[in-house]
Design an enzyme around this catalytic site. Structure first.
Site, PDB file in Angstrom:
ATOM      1  N   LYS A  28       0.853  -1.241  -0.084  1.00 16.12           N
ATOM      2  CA  LYS A  28      -0.089   0.058  -0.042  1.00 16.12           C
ATOM      3  C   LYS A  28       1.097   1.244   0.095  1.00 16.12           C
ATOM      4  CE  LYS A  28      -3.319  -2.053   2.856  1.00 16.12           C
ATOM      5  NZ  LYS A  28      -3.707  -2.347   4.138  1.00 16.12           N
TER       6      LYS A  28
ATOM      7  N   LEU B  14      -9.576  -0.481  17.113  1.00 17.36           N
ATOM      8  CA  LEU B  14     -10.268  -1.500  16.828  1.00 17.36           C
ATOM      9  C   LEU B  14     -10.667  -1.470  15.477  1.00 17.36           C
ATOM     10  CD1 LEU B  14     -13.048  -1.156  19.606  1.00 17.36           C
ATOM     11  CD2 LEU B  14     -11.033  -2.061  19.991  1.00 17.36           C
TER      12      LEU B  14
ATOM     13  N   GLY C 149      -7.397  -6.091  13.214  1.00 18.52           N
ATOM     14  CA  GLY C 149      -6.463  -6.275  14.335  1.00 18.52           C
ATOM     15  C   GLY C 149      -6.894  -5.375  15.448  1.00 18.52           C
TER      16      GLY C 149
ATOM     17  N   ARG D  58      -8.234 -13.217  15.348  1.00 19.24           N
ATOM     18  CA  ARG D  58      -7.335 -13.637  16.280  1.00 19.24           C
ATOM     19  C   ARG D  58      -8.088 -13.713  17.605  1.00 19.24           C
ATOM     20  NH1 ARG D  58      -3.494  -8.821  14.923  1.00 19.24           N
ATOM     21  NH2 ARG D  58      -3.018  -9.479  12.809  1.00 19.24           N
TER      22      ARG D  58
ATOM     23  N   ASP E  87     -16.514  -9.256  10.033  1.00 21.87           N
ATOM     24  CA  ASP E  87     -17.029  -8.029   9.802  1.00 21.87           C
ATOM     25  C   ASP E  87     -17.909  -7.528  10.740  1.00 21.87           C
ATOM     26  OD1 ASP E  87     -18.011  -5.514   8.849  1.00 21.87           O
ATOM     27  OD2 ASP E  87     -17.116  -5.976   6.960  1.00 21.87           O
ATOM     28  N   MET E  88     -17.812  -6.536  11.793  1.00 21.95           N
ATOM     29  CA  MET E  88     -18.659  -6.017  12.534  1.00 21.95           C
ATOM     30  C   MET E  88     -19.846  -5.780  12.291  1.00 21.95           C
ATOM     31  SD  MET E  88     -18.942  -5.823  15.982  1.00 21.95           S
ATOM     32  CE  MET E  88     -17.725  -6.073  16.478  1.00 21.95           C
TER      33      MET E  88
ATOM     34  N   GLY F  53     -11.473   0.899  11.971  1.00 22.52           N
ATOM     35  CA  GLY F  53     -12.607   0.564  11.430  1.00 22.52           C
ATOM     36  C   GLY F  53     -13.762   0.479  12.415  1.00 22.52           C
ATOM     37  N   VAL F  54     -13.605  -0.471  13.176  1.00 24.58           N
ATOM     38  CA  VAL F  54     -14.695  -0.766  14.352  1.00 24.58           C
ATOM     39  C   VAL F  54     -14.877   0.518  15.108  1.00 24.58           C
ATOM     40  CG1 VAL F  54     -15.637  -2.244  16.159  1.00 24.58           C
ATOM     41  CG2 VAL F  54     -14.530  -3.116  14.187  1.00 24.58           C
TER      42      VAL F  54
ATOM     43  N   GLU G 240      -2.312   6.502   9.966  1.00 23.13           N
ATOM     44  CA  GLU G 240      -1.274   5.787  10.131  1.00 23.13           C
ATOM     45  C   GLU G 240      -0.282   6.424   9.063  1.00 23.13           C
ATOM     46  OE1 GLU G 240      -3.237   2.230  10.974  1.00 23.13           O
ATOM     47  OE2 GLU G 240      -1.543   1.568  12.133  1.00 23.13           O
TER      48      GLU G 240
HETATM   49  P1  ADP Z   1      -7.423  -3.187   9.335  1.00 21.30           P
HETATM   50  O1  ADP Z   1      -6.695  -1.780   9.033  1.00 21.30           O
HETATM   51  O2  ADP Z   1      -7.058  -3.871  10.820  1.00 21.30           O
HETATM   52  O3  ADP Z   1      -7.675  -4.161   8.171  1.00 21.30           O
HETATM   53  P2  ADP Z   1      -9.548  -1.497   9.598  1.00 21.30           P
HETATM   54  O4  ADP Z   1      -9.259  -0.450  10.633  1.00 21.30           O
HETATM   55  O5  ADP Z   1      -9.744  -0.867   8.384  1.00 21.30           O
HETATM   56  O6  ADP Z   1      -8.804  -2.858   9.520  1.00 21.30           O
HETATM   57  O7  ADP Z   1     -11.212  -2.193  10.111  1.00 21.30           O
HETATM   58  C1  ADP Z   1     -11.772  -3.019   9.315  1.00 21.30           C
HETATM   59  C2  ADP Z   1     -12.963  -3.611  10.140  1.00 21.30           C
HETATM   60  O8  ADP Z   1     -13.814  -2.568  10.500  1.00 21.30           O
HETATM   61  C3  ADP Z   1     -14.153  -4.407   9.136  1.00 21.30           C
HETATM   62  O9  ADP Z   1     -13.604  -5.585   9.444  1.00 21.30           O
HETATM   63  C4  ADP Z   1     -15.270  -4.124  10.186  1.00 21.30           C
HETATM   64  O10 ADP Z   1     -15.379  -5.181  10.878  1.00 21.30           O
HETATM   65  C5  ADP Z   1     -15.219  -2.837  10.714  1.00 21.30           C
HETATM   66  N1  ADP Z   1     -15.860  -1.622  10.018  1.00 21.30           N
HETATM   67  C6  ADP Z   1     -15.805  -1.012   9.146  1.00 21.30           C
HETATM   68  N2  ADP Z   1     -16.910  -0.159   8.860  1.00 21.30           N
HETATM   69  C7  ADP Z   1     -17.857  -0.433   9.790  1.00 21.30           C
HETATM   70  C8  ADP Z   1     -19.092  -0.021   9.885  1.00 21.30           C
HETATM   71  N3  ADP Z   1     -19.604   0.936   9.394  1.00 21.30           N
HETATM   72  N4  ADP Z   1     -19.596  -0.692  11.189  1.00 21.30           N
HETATM   73  C9  ADP Z   1     -19.055  -1.479  11.879  1.00 21.30           C
HETATM   74  N5  ADP Z   1     -17.866  -1.914  11.545  1.00 21.30           N
HETATM   75  C10 ADP Z   1     -17.321  -1.495  10.574  1.00 21.30           C
END
Ligand code: ADP
Length: 405
Positions: free
Chosen positions: A17, A211, A214, A243, A284-285, A332-333, A386
């Protein structure tokens, strides 16, 4: 011409990336990724943010060196290539810096050798990071390359938090200790949280909850990390997408003795088939919440286990810090799942912790407060960045080194 641009590279085991930033105003000029490196169906997606144009190419990309060359060519098509005099440095995300790297480092042969020496601690990540650095170096030998470590922010932890209670000589021989990860995110988010409170980082104590897929928590006192949930590897701590986080270490012995499982099988079980996906088949949350809303019991239990662990860490870090000014949800979460934030602090009013239902449910782009007005502890959503943090640290170091010469 002043060189004000920084190319940030994040080399994963099968992906690369990148983002190109202009540090005069921290703006993004281009971004993209190469996926499925080493397969016949690799894909490069490149977006020029100044024009909004996105280009995609598919076809075999044999290795990270080929991937970076393809990226350099894409950037070159818009005059943003590695040969541009406006490029000040390349900032590389390096996962494991062990105890050696407490700060970002300008890459030289000694730094490369040390990252190599740390490969046994991060066998999947550090080799990919090294290839990224070596390739960028070969393409522009005169350009400063900076390694920014995921572990560096956590090196301020006291020994009482960083050491496991196992035989000291064995621990030292195998360099077993808590290193922690997601450090650039915890550093950035804890600083941004202080900013949101209108205070200097030195004056605030923050619990950061990163959250994503990871997940990790950290306790940050006055801008310095004093504890974090990930350990020797990113497996420890919170329940994550795939995990397990914390388990009794004897589970591994039990699986070997009674289940006849090999080291690799246990590794796969705990890193790839556990956490939310192991508990309910989804990691996926968004999907888990949808299932919970439909009354799915398995998804409900997975969510409850996730929240229970999160709450335990909030309580633990509250105790470690003694006084907490803010809790910051990120990634993300953390940034998107209002239900997770609400459940994580539910019942903790005695600790001064609560969310305002309206503020918590409202969507927004930047950092924002979701606790009720006048709350003793501020609960905030603080988007992580980041790449910006890596670029900022890289640019600061390159600027500083120029000043010395
Ligand atoms: P990483 O960089 O660790 O791969 P991210 O910080 O991008 O992860 O987070 C990805 C996770 O965020 C997804 O697996 C999903 O569970 C969660 N996520 C993304 N958008 C939403 C949302 N609108 N509502 C709930 N969870 C979300």
């Amino acid at each position: 011409m002043t060189a004000t641009r920084v190319l940030v590279l994040n080399s994963g085991s099968s992906s690369l990336k990148y983002q190109l930033l202009d540090m005069r105003d921290s703006s993004r000029l281009a971004t993209g990724l190469v996926e499925r490196i080493g397969e016949r169906t690799s894909r490069l997606k490149h977006t020029v943010l100044t024009t909004g144009e996105t280009r995609e190419t598919t076809g075999p990309v044999t290795d990270h060196a080929a991937a970076l060359k393809a990226v350099a060519e894409e950037l070159g098509r818009d005059g943003l290539g590695l040969d541009s005099p406006e490029l000040a440095a390349v900032g590389h995300r390096v996962v494991h810096g062990g105890s050696s790297f407490t700060e970002p480092a300008i890459v030289d042969d000694a730094v490369l050798a040390e990252i190599e020496r740390l490969v046994p601690l991060a066998p999947l990540h550090n080799p990919a990071n090294l290839t990224g650095i070596r390739t960028a170096r070969s393409l522009r030998p005169d350009l400063p390359q900076v390694a920014v470590f995921d572990t560096a922010f956590h090196t301020t932890m006291p020994e009482s938090a960083a050491r496991y209670a196992i035989d000291v000589s064995t621990a030292d021989e195998y360099r077993i200790r808590r290193y922690g990860f997601h450090g650039t995110s915890h550093a950035y988010v804890s600083r941004e949280t202080a900013k949101l409170l209108g205070k200097a980082p030195e004056d605030v104590n923050v619990i950061v909850l990163h959250l994503g897929n990871g997940a990790s928590a950290s306790a940050v006192r006055g801008g310095r990390c004093v504890d974090t949930s990930m350990g020797l590897t990113p497996l420890e701590g919170l329940v994550m997408g795939t995990r397990s986080g914390d388990v009794d270490p004897a589970v591994i012995l039990h699986l070997a003795r009674v289940g006849g499982m090999s080291t690799d099988e246990t590794d796969t079980l705990l890193n790839k088939k556990s956490g939310l996906i192991g508990l309910c088949g989804d990691n996926d949350m968004r999907e888990i919440r949808r299932r919970v809303d439909e009354g799915d019991e398995q998804a409900r239990l997975a969510f409850d286990i996730y929240i229970h662990r999160l709450k335990k860490y909030i309580g633990a870090y509250y105790a470690v810090l003694g006084r907490v000014d803010a809790i910051a949800f990120t990634a993300g979460v953390g940034e998107n799942a209002a239900a997770v934030r609400e459940a994580a602090v539910a019942g903790l009013e005695e600790l001064g912790l609560a969310v305002d239902a309206g503020l918590n449910a409202a969507r927004g782009d930047g950092a924002r407060i979701v606790s009720p007005e006048g709350a003793r502890v501020t609960v905030a959503v603080v988007p992580t960045d980041e790449e910006l943090e890596i670029a900022t640290q890289t640019y600061a170091l390159v600027g500083a080194s120029h000043d010395l010469t």
